[in-house]
Write an enzyme that holds these catalytic residues in place. Structure first.
Site, short mmCIF file in Angstrom:
data_model
loop_
_atom_site.label_atom_id
_atom_site.label_comp_id
_atom_site.label_asym_id
_atom_site.label_seq_id
_atom_site.Cartn_x
_atom_site.Cartn_y
_atom_site.Cartn_z
N ASP A 19 0.85 -1.20 0.00
CA ASP A 19 0.00 0.00 0.00
C ASP A 19 0.88 1.24 0.00
OD1 ASP A 19 -2.06 2.02 0.86
OD2 ASP A 19 -3.27 0.24 1.21
N ASP A 65 3.12 1.11 -4.99
CA ASP A 65 2.28 1.99 -5.80
C ASP A 65 1.82 1.15 -6.98
OD1 ASP A 65 1.05 3.72 -7.51
OD2 ASP A 65 2.70 5.16 -7.60
N VAL A 66 0.54 0.80 -7.02
CA VAL A 66 0.07 -0.16 -8.03
C VAL A 66 0.16 0.38 -9.46
CG1 VAL A 66 -1.49 -1.42 -6.47
CG2 VAL A 66 -2.39 0.51 -7.81
N TYR A 84 -14.98 5.78 -12.90
CA TYR A 84 -15.01 4.62 -12.00
C TYR A 84 -15.69 3.44 -12.68
CZ TYR A 84 -15.45 2.05 -7.56
OH TYR A 84 -15.36 1.10 -6.56
N LYS A 130 -13.89 -0.14 -13.49
CA LYS A 130 -14.35 -1.37 -12.83
C LYS A 130 -14.95 -2.36 -13.84
CE LYS A 130 -13.07 -0.53 -8.62
NZ LYS A 130 -12.10 -1.39 -7.93
N THR A 169 -16.43 1.64 4.40
CA THR A 169 -14.97 1.89 4.42
C THR A 169 -14.76 3.39 4.21
OG1 THR A 169 -14.64 1.79 2.04
CG2 THR A 169 -14.61 -0.31 3.20
N1 LIG Z 1 -16.23 0.57 -0.19
C1 LIG Z 1 -17.07 0.28 -1.14
O1 LIG Z 1 -18.28 0.57 -1.02
C2 LIG Z 1 -16.62 -0.42 -2.39
C3 LIG Z 1 -17.60 -0.89 -3.26
C4 LIG Z 1 -17.22 -1.55 -4.41
C5 LIG Z 1 -15.87 -1.74 -4.68
N2 LIG Z 1 -14.94 -1.25 -3.81
C6 LIG Z 1 -13.54 -1.46 -4.17
O2 LIG Z 1 -12.87 -2.10 -3.10
C7 LIG Z 1 -11.49 -1.74 -3.12
C8 LIG Z 1 -11.05 -1.28 -1.74
O3 LIG Z 1 -11.78 -0.10 -1.42
P1 LIG Z 1 -12.05 0.40 0.06
O4 LIG Z 1 -13.47 0.80 0.12
O5 LIG Z 1 -11.51 -0.56 1.04
O6 LIG Z 1 -11.19 1.75 0.04
P2 LIG Z 1 -10.11 2.35 1.04
O7 LIG Z 1 -9.90 3.75 0.59
O8 LIG Z 1 -10.50 2.12 2.47
O9 LIG Z 1 -8.83 1.48 0.74
C9 LIG Z 1 -8.16 1.53 -0.49
C10 LIG Z 1 -6.68 1.33 -0.24
O10 LIG Z 1 -6.01 1.39 -1.52
C11 LIG Z 1 -4.81 2.11 -1.34
N3 LIG Z 1 -4.34 2.69 -2.59
C12 LIG Z 1 -4.90 3.69 -3.31
N4 LIG Z 1 -4.13 3.98 -4.37
C13 LIG Z 1 -3.06 3.13 -4.32
C14 LIG Z 1 -1.91 2.94 -5.15
N5 LIG Z 1 -1.68 3.70 -6.22
N6 LIG Z 1 -1.04 1.96 -4.80
C15 LIG Z 1 -1.25 1.19 -3.68
N7 LIG Z 1 -2.30 1.35 -2.87
C16 LIG Z 1 -3.19 2.30 -3.19
C17 LIG Z 1 -5.16 3.19 -0.31
O11 LIG Z 1 -4.00 3.74 0.30
C18 LIG Z 1 -6.06 2.43 0.63
O12 LIG Z 1 -5.32 1.85 1.70
C19 LIG Z 1 -11.34 -0.67 -4.20
O13 LIG Z 1 -10.87 -1.27 -5.39
C20 LIG Z 1 -12.76 -0.17 -4.38
O14 LIG Z 1 -13.00 0.37 -5.66
C21 LIG Z 1 -15.28 -0.60 -2.67
#
Ligand SMILES: NC(=O)c1ccc[n+]([C@@H]2O[C@H](COP(=O)([O-])OP(=O)(O)OC[C@H]3O[C@@H](n4cnc5c(N)ncnc54)[C@H](O)[C@@H]3O)[C@@H](O)[C@H]2O)c1
Length: 249
Positions: free
Chosen positions: A38, A64-65, A156, A160, A191
């Site tokens: 992360d 960094d992804v 987005y 996705k 989250t």
């Molecule tokens: N929370 C929701 O409602 C929801 C719904 C559908 C899908 N998602 C997906 O689930 C996944 C996780 O989301 P979340 O809700 O836990 O969000 P979050 O913001 O709590 O966590 C995301 C994490 O990704 C990390 N990140 C961001 N850019 C990065 C990069 N360039 N390199 C490495 N790490 C990086 C952030 O630092 C963070 O720790 C995401 O792909 C999101 O699109 C979330």
């Protein structure tokens, strides 16, 4: 817990927060060696201290992804530390609330770099290690917004939706090599990313969700646990929707 992942070494992108953090905690409890990659170093370090105190085996690495060298370093450090890499959760993602005319090229490119290119780079960096050990499993975290539209978040949705089909294409490519690749499609989950939405949007989601609430990060981790485990040995190219019934309507 049953040790369902006792022979697995799992790399989780975006594992410091939210859904990724829930994966790290649950997988460690199920016996996996866990590497959290992360950008958020402090949060990631705190999480691994907690996991290791509770008897797990976890490490944090800066990732960094969007950067291929960063992926190469993290995969190589994982293999040096744990001897192999069997599983990848491509979870890192960022949101955007911009509609079509309001989105900028810069914003579009950033969303696609993290949510879409990041997933491909993760698969590309990890698959060679899985091939060395005769197979593996990858879960790509998409969204219900990779399956159905909404009148907002154009970039987005694009990113996705791409994750959903990249998953199927890669699954077909690597099925003969015993690497299973599936996507998970969360609904709205409690989250930091989702909670950044205005309260009235969250209320609308809850109202539209048949189970009448937001999901919890652990409920997504439970789905990925199945897909990563050997219980899913005949599952590849599939999409697991975990959304309280949102997309059934
Ligand atoms: N929370 C929701 O409602 C929801 C719904 C559908 C899908 N998602 C997906 O689930 C996944 C996780 O989301 P979340 O809700 O836990 O969000 P979050 O913001 O709590 O966590 C995301 C994490 O990704 C990390 N990140 C961001 N850019 C990065 C990069 N360039 N390199 C490495 N790490 C990086 C952030 O630092 C963070 O720790 C995401 O792909 C999101 O699109 C979330």
């Amino acid at each position: 817990m049953t040790g369902r992942l006792h022979d697995k070494v799992v790399l989780i992108s975006g594992g410091a927060s939210g859904i990724g953090a829930a994966h790290a905690q649950r997988f460690a409890k199920e016996g996996a060696k866990v590497v959290i990659g992360d950008l958020q170093e402090e949060m990631g370090q705190e999480l691994i201290v907690k996991i290791n105190k509770e008897g797990g085996d976890a490490e944090f690495l800066l990732l960094d992804v969007t950067n291929e060298d960063s992926w190469a370093k993290v995969v190589s450090s994982t293999v040096s530390r744990y001897g192999k890499l069997t599983s990848l959760i491509n979870n890192a993602g960022i949101g955007s609330g911009k509609k079509t005319e309001a989105e900028t090229v810069e914003g579009w490119n950033r969303i696609c770099a993290v949510n879409q290119t990041g997933v491909w780079l993760g698969m590309r960096a990890s698959i060679p290690e899985m091939l060395k050990v005769g197979g593996g499993s990858i879960v790509n975290i998409s969204s219900i917004y990779g399956m159905v539209g909404s009148p907002a978040m154009i970039a987005y949705h694009a990113s996705k939706g791409a994750v959903r089909l990249m998953t199927k294409a890669a699954a077909l490519e690597y099925a003969p090599k015993n690497i299973r690749i599936n996507s998970v499609h969360p609904g709205i989950i409690e989250t930091p990313l989702a909670m950044a939405m205005p309260d009235k949007h969250i209320d609308i989601f809850v109202e539209k969700t048949p189970l009448g609430r937001l999901g919890k990060p652990g409920e997504i981790a439970a789905g990925s646990l199945f897909l990563i485990s050997d219980d899913a040995s005949f599952v590849t190219g599939s999409e697991l929707v975990i959304d309280g019934g949102f997309t059934a309507q």
